[in-house]
Scaffold this motif. Structure first.
Motif, short mmCIF file in Angstrom:
data_model
loop_
_atom_site.label_atom_id
_atom_site.label_comp_id
_atom_site.label_asym_id
_atom_site.label_seq_id
_atom_site.Cartn_x
_atom_site.Cartn_y
_atom_site.Cartn_z
N ILE A 60 31.31 -14.97 -3.63
CA ILE A 60 30.91 -14.04 -2.58
C ILE A 60 31.45 -14.50 -1.22
O ILE A 60 31.67 -13.67 -0.32
CB ILE A 60 29.36 -13.90 -2.52
CG1 ILE A 60 28.95 -12.68 -1.68
CG2 ILE A 60 28.70 -15.16 -2.01
CD1 ILE A 60 29.39 -11.35 -2.26
N GLU A 64 33.32 -11.85 1.16
CA GLU A 64 32.96 -11.54 2.56
C GLU A 64 34.16 -11.74 3.49
O GLU A 64 34.37 -10.95 4.42
CB GLU A 64 31.78 -12.41 3.01
CG GLU A 64 30.48 -12.15 2.27
CD GLU A 64 29.84 -10.82 2.60
OE1 GLU A 64 30.53 -9.90 3.11
OE2 GLU A 64 28.64 -10.67 2.34
N GLN A 97 27.70 -13.20 8.34
CA GLN A 97 27.33 -13.53 6.97
C GLN A 97 28.24 -14.61 6.39
O GLN A 97 27.81 -15.43 5.59
CB GLN A 97 27.36 -12.27 6.10
CG GLN A 97 26.24 -11.30 6.43
CD GLN A 97 26.38 -9.97 5.72
OE1 GLN A 97 27.43 -9.66 5.13
NE2 GLN A 97 25.33 -9.16 5.76
N LEU A 101 26.86 -18.09 4.97
CA LEU A 101 27.19 -18.64 3.65
C LEU A 101 27.60 -20.11 3.77
O LEU A 101 27.29 -20.93 2.90
CB LEU A 101 28.30 -17.83 3.00
CG LEU A 101 27.86 -16.54 2.28
CD1 LEU A 101 29.09 -15.73 1.86
CD2 LEU A 101 27.01 -16.87 1.06
N GLU A 155 27.23 -6.11 -3.28
CA GLU A 155 26.73 -7.23 -2.48
C GLU A 155 25.22 -7.39 -2.63
O GLU A 155 24.70 -8.51 -2.69
CB GLU A 155 27.10 -7.03 -1.01
CG GLU A 155 28.58 -7.20 -0.75
CD GLU A 155 28.91 -7.10 0.73
OE1 GLU A 155 29.49 -8.05 1.26
OE2 GLU A 155 28.59 -6.07 1.34
N THR A 158 24.60 -9.08 -5.86
CA THR A 158 25.02 -10.48 -5.81
C THR A 158 24.05 -11.34 -5.03
O THR A 158 23.63 -12.41 -5.50
CB THR A 158 26.43 -10.59 -5.19
OG1 THR A 158 27.36 -9.87 -5.99
CG2 THR A 158 26.87 -12.05 -5.11
N TYR A 159 23.67 -10.90 -3.84
CA TYR A 159 22.76 -11.71 -3.03
C TYR A 159 21.36 -11.78 -3.63
O TYR A 159 20.67 -12.80 -3.50
CB TYR A 159 22.71 -11.16 -1.59
CG TYR A 159 23.90 -11.57 -0.77
CD1 TYR A 159 24.06 -12.91 -0.38
CD2 TYR A 159 24.87 -10.65 -0.39
CE1 TYR A 159 25.17 -13.31 0.36
CE2 TYR A 159 25.98 -11.04 0.35
CZ TYR A 159 26.12 -12.37 0.72
OH TYR A 159 27.22 -12.77 1.45
N LEU A 178 19.85 -16.51 2.16
CA LEU A 178 20.39 -15.47 1.27
C LEU A 178 19.57 -14.18 1.36
O LEU A 178 20.14 -13.07 1.33
CB LEU A 178 20.41 -15.98 -0.17
CG LEU A 178 21.44 -17.08 -0.46
CD1 LEU A 178 21.15 -17.76 -1.80
CD2 LEU A 178 22.86 -16.52 -0.45
N THR A 181 20.60 -12.19 4.43
CA THR A 181 21.82 -11.40 4.20
C THR A 181 21.53 -10.22 3.27
O THR A 181 22.04 -9.12 3.49
CB THR A 181 22.91 -12.29 3.58
OG1 THR A 181 23.24 -13.32 4.51
CG2 THR A 181 24.17 -11.48 3.29
N LEU A 182 20.72 -10.43 2.26
CA LEU A 182 20.35 -9.35 1.34
C LEU A 182 19.73 -8.19 2.10
O LEU A 182 20.08 -7.02 1.86
CB LEU A 182 19.37 -9.88 0.29
CG LEU A 182 18.77 -8.85 -0.68
CD1 LEU A 182 19.87 -8.20 -1.51
CD2 LEU A 182 17.74 -9.53 -1.60
N GLU A 185 22.35 -6.21 3.98
CA GLU A 185 23.16 -5.34 3.10
C GLU A 185 22.37 -4.08 2.73
O GLU A 185 22.93 -2.98 2.67
CB GLU A 185 23.56 -6.09 1.83
CG GLU A 185 24.40 -7.35 2.04
CD GLU A 185 25.74 -7.08 2.71
OE1 GLU A 185 26.07 -5.92 2.99
OE2 GLU A 185 26.47 -8.06 2.95
#
Length: 209
Positions: A60, A64, A97, A101, A155, A158-159, A178, A181-182, A185
């Protein structure tokens, strides 16, 4: 003599049936596919959840970074100001983001490294294809939204998975980062949905009439 001939004929008939049965068995066996053996893992394959977690982070991280290059192209090809603003806003969020990460990598004691994400590469190429195959205007804007939402959904998945992995591994700091970021998104997906339903898609329909 007749009995002898009859017995001989019977034996021949039995042998013929046996031969036919054997032939059919061989044919059936030939048609039956052999069971596939398990895939052989690469020498660098993850051998535990932590290794899989780190490998997915690298995936990921690449994705990004690739998006920071793809989003400006989408904004340049959009015509709706609301859509352009939404893409540019998300570009800044995506840059943050990437930095976040790197913080996740550090929190789990790993060096930040990118590993090519085939899924994201495919989604970006699909978006480029949509822009090439549509006329500049509302229809292309609708296509850009569709492509962007596919990216957002990937995304989000994934997150969400990475956060679950981190929780299982007891990496609380990584979980917090995380999840942040989730949520971003998910918010971006809602913004794109509102743009599609409130303006772009309806404009595209009118343009086709």
């Amino acid at each position: 003599m007749k009995n002898s001939n009859t017995k001989t004929a019977a034996k021949k008939e039995t042998a013929a049936k046996s031969s036919s049965s054997t032939s059919k068995s061989k044919t059936t066996a030939a048609k039956t596919p052999a069971s596939k053996a398990p895939l052989k893992a690469k020498s660098s394959a993850a051998d535990g959840l932590r290794a899989l977690f780190v490998d997915s982070l690298k995936d990921i991280y690449w994705a990004e970074k690739a998006l920071t290059k793809a989003l400006p192209k989408m904004a340049k090809n959009a015509t709706s100001q609301n859509l352009i603003d939404a893409i540019n806003d998300h570009l800044e969020v995506t840059k943050n983001q990437v930095t976040r990460l790197e913080e996740v990598f550090a929190s789990v004691g790993e060096k930040a490294a990118a590993k090519k994400c085939d899924a994201m590469e495919g989604l970006i190429k699909e978006g480029e294809g949509i822009m090439e195959e549509t006329e500049l205007g509302a229809v292309r804007d609708a296509g850009i939204i569709a492509a962007s939402q596919k990216i957002e959904h990937y995304e989000i998945a994934t997150y969400g998975t990475l956060a679950a992995f981190a929780k299982t591994l007891g990496e609380d700091e990584a979980v917090s980062l995380l999840v942040q970021t989730l949520n971003e998104e998910k918010e971006a997906d809602i913004t794109l949905t509102e743009a599609a339903y409130n303006t772009i898609n309806f404009d595209a329909v009118e343009e086709e009439k």
